[in-house]
Design a protein around this motif. Structure first.
Motif, PDB file in Angstrom:
ATOM      1  N   GLY A  56       9.572   9.908  46.006  1.00 26.97           N
ATOM      2  CA  GLY A  56       8.523  10.835  46.421  1.00 26.97           C
ATOM      3  C   GLY A  56       8.501  12.133  45.647  1.00 26.97           C
ATOM      4  O   GLY A  56       9.390  12.422  44.838  1.00 26.97           O
ATOM      5  N   ASN A  57       7.474  12.933  45.921  1.00 27.98           N
ATOM      6  CA  ASN A  57       7.269  14.187  45.189  1.00 27.98           C
ATOM      7  C   ASN A  57       8.442  15.144  45.318  1.00 27.98           C
ATOM      8  O   ASN A  57       8.782  15.855  44.361  1.00 27.98           O
ATOM      9  N   ASP A  58       9.045  15.195  46.484  1.00 29.65           N
ATOM     10  CA  ASP A  58      10.173  16.113  46.684  1.00 29.65           C
ATOM     11  C   ASP A  58      11.331  15.758  45.757  1.00 29.65           C
ATOM     12  O   ASP A  58      12.001  16.646  45.210  1.00 29.65           O
ATOM     13  N   ALA A  59      11.572  14.455  45.573  1.00 33.21           N
ATOM     14  CA  ALA A  59      12.654  14.014  44.686  1.00 33.21           C
ATOM     15  C   ALA A  59      12.363  14.386  43.238  1.00 33.21           C
ATOM     16  O   ALA A  59      13.266  14.775  42.490  1.00 33.21           O
ATOM     17  N   VAL A  60      11.109  14.287  42.842  1.00 37.71           N
ATOM     18  CA  VAL A  60      10.736  14.668  41.479  1.00 37.71           C
ATOM     19  C   VAL A  60      10.874  16.174  41.304  1.00 37.71           C
ATOM     20  O   VAL A  60      11.416  16.653  40.306  1.00 37.71           O
ATOM     21  N   ASP A  61      10.402  16.938  42.294  1.00 40.76           N
ATOM     22  CA  ASP A  61      10.484  18.410  42.216  1.00 40.76           C
ATOM     23  C   ASP A  61      11.928  18.890  42.158  1.00 40.76           C
ATOM     24  O   ASP A  61      12.233  19.903  41.521  1.00 40.76           O
ATOM     25  N   ALA A  62      12.816  18.152  42.826  1.00 45.14           N
ATOM     26  CA  ALA A  62      14.229  18.551  42.883  1.00 45.14           C
ATOM     27  C   ALA A  62      15.072  17.854  41.820  1.00 45.14           C
ATOM     28  O   ALA A  62      16.308  17.926  41.870  1.00 45.14           O
ATOM     29  N   TYR A  63      14.417  17.177  40.852  1.00 48.82           N
ATOM     30  CA  TYR A  63      15.167  16.424  39.849  1.00 48.82           C
ATOM     31  C   TYR A  63      16.146  17.334  39.126  1.00 48.82           C
ATOM     32  O   TYR A  63      15.816  18.480  38.799  1.00 48.82           O
ATOM     33  N   HIS A  64      17.327  16.834  38.860  1.00 47.48           N
ATOM     34  CA  HIS A  64      18.449  17.677  38.423  1.00 47.48           C
ATOM     35  C   HIS A  64      18.388  18.100  36.959  1.00 47.48           C
ATOM     36  O   HIS A  64      19.258  18.835  36.502  1.00 47.48           O
ATOM     37  N   GLN A  65      17.387  17.646  36.208  1.00 48.61           N
ATOM     38  CA  GLN A  65      17.266  18.037  34.797  1.00 48.61           C
ATOM     39  C   GLN A  65      15.861  18.563  34.519  1.00 48.61           C
ATOM     40  O   GLN A  65      14.877  18.053  35.067  1.00 48.61           O
ATOM     41  N   SER A  66      15.782  19.554  33.638  1.00 45.74           N
ATOM     42  CA  SER A  66      14.497  20.124  33.241  1.00 45.74           C
ATOM     43  C   SER A  66      13.940  19.360  32.043  1.00 45.74           C
ATOM     44  O   SER A  66      14.644  18.542  31.425  1.00 45.74           O
ATOM     45  N   GLU A  67      12.684  19.637  31.687  1.00 46.54           N
ATOM     46  CA  GLU A  67      12.097  19.035  30.488  1.00 46.54           C
ATOM     47  C   GLU A  67      12.943  19.342  29.258  1.00 46.54           C
ATOM     48  O   GLU A  67      13.181  18.465  28.418  1.00 46.54           O
ATOM     49  N   GLU A  68      13.386  20.593  29.156  1.00 48.14           N
ATOM     50  CA  GLU A  68      14.171  21.009  27.996  1.00 48.14           C
ATOM     51  C   GLU A  68      15.497  20.265  27.926  1.00 48.14           C
ATOM     52  O   GLU A  68      15.936  19.858  26.834  1.00 48.14           O
ATOM     53  N   GLU A  69      16.132  20.075  29.068  1.00 48.53           N
ATOM     54  CA  GLU A  69      17.409  19.353  29.088  1.00 48.53           C
ATOM     55  C   GLU A  69      17.214  17.884  28.726  1.00 48.53           C
ATOM     56  O   GLU A  69      18.019  17.303  27.988  1.00 48.53           O
ATOM     57  N   ILE A  70      16.139  17.283  29.236  1.00 44.88           N
ATOM     58  CA  ILE A  70      15.849  15.884  28.912  1.00 44.88           C
ATOM     59  C   ILE A  70      15.534  15.733  27.431  1.00 44.88           C
ATOM     60  O   ILE A  70      15.988  14.793  26.769  1.00 44.88           O
ATOM     61  N   GLN A  71      14.784  16.686  26.873  1.00 48.84           N
ATOM     62  CA  GLN A  71      14.470  16.639  25.447  1.00 48.84           C
ATOM     63  C   GLN A  71      15.734  16.749  24.599  1.00 48.84           C
ATOM     64  O   GLN A  71      15.870  16.074  23.578  1.00 48.84           O
ATOM     65  N   ALA A  72      16.673  17.594  25.033  1.00 46.64           N
ATOM     66  CA  ALA A  72      17.935  17.740  24.298  1.00 46.64           C
ATOM     67  C   ALA A  72      18.720  16.428  24.305  1.00 46.64           C
ATOM     68  O   ALA A  72      19.289  16.025  23.277  1.00 46.64           O
ATOM     69  N   ILE A  73      18.733  15.734  25.433  1.00 48.19           N
ATOM     70  CA  ILE A  73      19.425  14.441  25.528  1.00 48.19           C
ATOM     71  C   ILE A  73      18.723  13.404  24.654  1.00 48.19           C
ATOM     72  O   ILE A  73      19.369  12.616  23.952  1.00 48.19           O
ATOM     73  N   CYS A  74      17.385  13.420  24.688  1.00 48.90           N
ATOM     74  CA  CYS A  74      16.623  12.491  23.845  1.00 48.90           C
ATOM     75  C   CYS A  74      16.941  12.727  22.371  1.00 48.90           C
ATOM     76  O   CYS A  74      17.132  11.778  21.606  1.00 48.90           O
ATOM     77  N   GLY A  75      16.997  14.001  21.981  1.00 46.31           N
ATOM     78  CA  GLY A  75      17.323  14.326  20.594  1.00 46.31           C
ATOM     79  C   GLY A  75      18.700  13.819  20.207  1.00 46.31           C
ATOM     80  O   GLY A  75      18.905  13.301  19.092  1.00 46.31           O
ATOM     81  N   HIS A  76      19.656  13.954  21.122  1.00 48.33           N
ATOM     82  CA  HIS A  76      21.016  13.469  20.872  1.00 48.33           C
ATOM     83  C   HIS A  76      21.016  11.943  20.695  1.00 48.33           C
ATOM     84  O   HIS A  76      21.672  11.412  19.785  1.00 48.33           O
ATOM     85  N   CYS A  77      20.257  11.247  21.545  1.00 47.64           N
ATOM     86  CA  CYS A  77      20.173   9.783  21.443  1.00 47.64           C
ATOM     87  C   CYS A  77      19.540   9.367  20.118  1.00 47.64           C
ATOM     88  O   CYS A  77      19.982   8.394  19.486  1.00 47.64           O
ATOM     89  N   ASN A  78      18.506  10.099  19.700  1.00 48.67           N
ATOM     90  CA  ASN A  78      17.861   9.804  18.417  1.00 48.67           C
ATOM     91  C   ASN A  78      18.850   9.953  17.266  1.00 48.67           C
ATOM     92  O   ASN A  78      18.918   9.111  16.363  1.00 48.67           O
ATOM     93  N   GLU A  79      19.622  11.037  17.295  1.00 51.22           N
ATOM     94  CA  GLU A  79      20.593  11.300  16.235  1.00 51.22           C
ATOM     95  C   GLU A  79      21.671  10.224  16.186  1.00 51.22           C
ATOM     96  O   GLU A  79      22.048   9.748  15.111  1.00 51.22           O
ATOM     97  N   LYS A  80      22.173   9.825  17.345  1.00 51.35           N
ATOM     98  CA  LYS A  80      23.233   8.820  17.389  1.00 51.35           C
ATOM     99  C   LYS A  80      22.732   7.453  16.930  1.00 51.35           C
ATOM    100  O   LYS A  80      23.453   6.703  16.271  1.00 51.35           O
ATOM    101  N   ARG A  81      21.493   7.157  17.272  1.00 47.68           N
ATOM    102  CA  ARG A  81      20.928   5.874  16.857  1.00 47.68           C
ATOM    103  C   ARG A  81      20.799   5.820  15.336  1.00 47.68           C
ATOM    104  O   ARG A  81      21.154   4.810  14.699  1.00 47.68           O
ATOM    105  N   MET A  82      20.294   6.892  14.738  1.00 46.82           N
ATOM    106  CA  MET A  82      20.160   6.929  13.292  1.00 46.82           C
ATOM    107  C   MET A  82      21.520   6.920  12.601  1.00 46.82           C
ATOM    108  O   MET A  82      21.695   6.296  11.544  1.00 46.82           O
ATOM    109  N   ALA A  83      22.478   7.609  13.197  1.00 49.81           N
ATOM    110  CA  ALA A  83      23.833   7.633  12.624  1.00 49.81           C
ATOM    111  C   ALA A  83      24.442   6.219  12.625  1.00 49.81           C
ATOM    112  O   ALA A  83      25.100   5.810  11.664  1.00 49.81           O
ATOM    113  N   SER A  84      24.219   5.481  13.694  1.00 50.39           N
ATOM    114  CA  SER A  84      24.769   4.125  13.771  1.00 50.39           C
ATOM    115  C   SER A  84      24.097   3.200  12.755  1.00 50.39           C
ATOM    116  O   SER A  84      24.738   2.330  12.168  1.00 50.39           O
ATOM    117  N   LYS A  85      22.783   3.412  12.537  1.00 50.09           N
ATOM    118  CA  LYS A  85      22.088   2.590  11.542  1.00 50.09           C
ATOM    119  C   LYS A  85      22.596   2.908  10.140  1.00 50.09           C
ATOM    120  O   LYS A  85      22.703   2.007   9.291  1.00 50.09           O
TER     121      LYS A  85
END
Length: 217
Positions: free
Chosen positions: A188-217
């Motif tokens: 529900g909406n309350d769970a989304v509003d209270a989600y433990h990570q912000s857009e910026e934090e999620i983007q930072a994790i995504c960037g880390h995943c992108n870097e690790k994937r390219m490094a492994s390739k």
């Protein structure tokens, strides 16, 4: 299920999806589990194609759910168009071999490759040109939707406005993020509003995943 999957596959390519089927390798080991005994191309069977179609639609629908219910927190799989100069080089090389490639869109590119596969008797030449086309392709990357304009969510190869990775949480960490966000939208909406990570934090994790994937390739 197979009939439905193949009908969806045909429709997907009619709608402009691109398939660059590079050779994937499979390895067989000796009894000691360390010494390679065999290396050969991995065969793509109808069962693989069936699973692929349902996987694609699942990922697409989950991306849609995250966008509509989690907004900018949505973890998406972005694929930008290829580098123009690099693609033009491949088009010129193919022209020298007597093949015409239209790289305007993913659809025209796929139509060109399909036409080549029908006209080309030399499987090696066809495979070489396909591999060359993969070179200027930009790698797909994970993003937080709220950190990009909606036009930049698109997936070039699939020719769809948004996509994500949901189907393999046991082997890809971004899928775990997607499952957690999907669960929040279901709670529900309350769970989304209270989600433990912000857009910026999620983007930072995504960037880390992108870097690790390219490094492994």
């Amino acid at each position: 299920m197979h009939k439905v999957a193949m009908a969806r596959r045909a429709l997907r390519f009619q709608n402009g999806a691109l398939a660059l089927n590079g050779i994937k390798l499979t390895f067989q080991m000796e009894d000691d589990g360390k010494t390679p005994s065999l290396c050969k191309p991995y065969p793509i069977r109808d069962s693989n194609r069936l699973i692929e179609e349902y996987m694609l639609i699942a990922n697409y629908l989950v991306a849609q759910r995250l966008i509509t219910h989690a907004g900018g927190l949505a973890v998406l799989r972005q694929h930008m168009p290829p580098l123009n100069q690099g693609l033009q080089t491949v088009i010129d090389v193919a022209a020298d071999r007597g093949f015409e490639i239209d790289g305007t869109t993913s659809q025209t590119l796929q139509e060109s490759l399909s036409r080549m596969s029908r006209e080309c008797d030399d499987e090696l030449t066809m495979q070489c040109i396909t591999e060359l086309i993969m070179t200027p392709m930009k790698p797909a990357e994970y993003i937080a939707a709220g950190q990009f304009e909606a036009i930049d969510w698109a997936h070039f190869a699939l020719n769809i406005p948004y996509y994500t990775h949901f189907t393999s949480p046991i082997r890809r960490y971004p899928d775990v993020l997607v499952h957690r966000l999907l669960q929040a939208t279901l709670d529900g909406n309350d769970a989304v509003d209270a989600y433990h990570q912000s857009e910026e934090e999620i983007q930072a994790i995504c960037g880390h995943c992108n870097e690790k994937r390219m490094a492994s390739k």
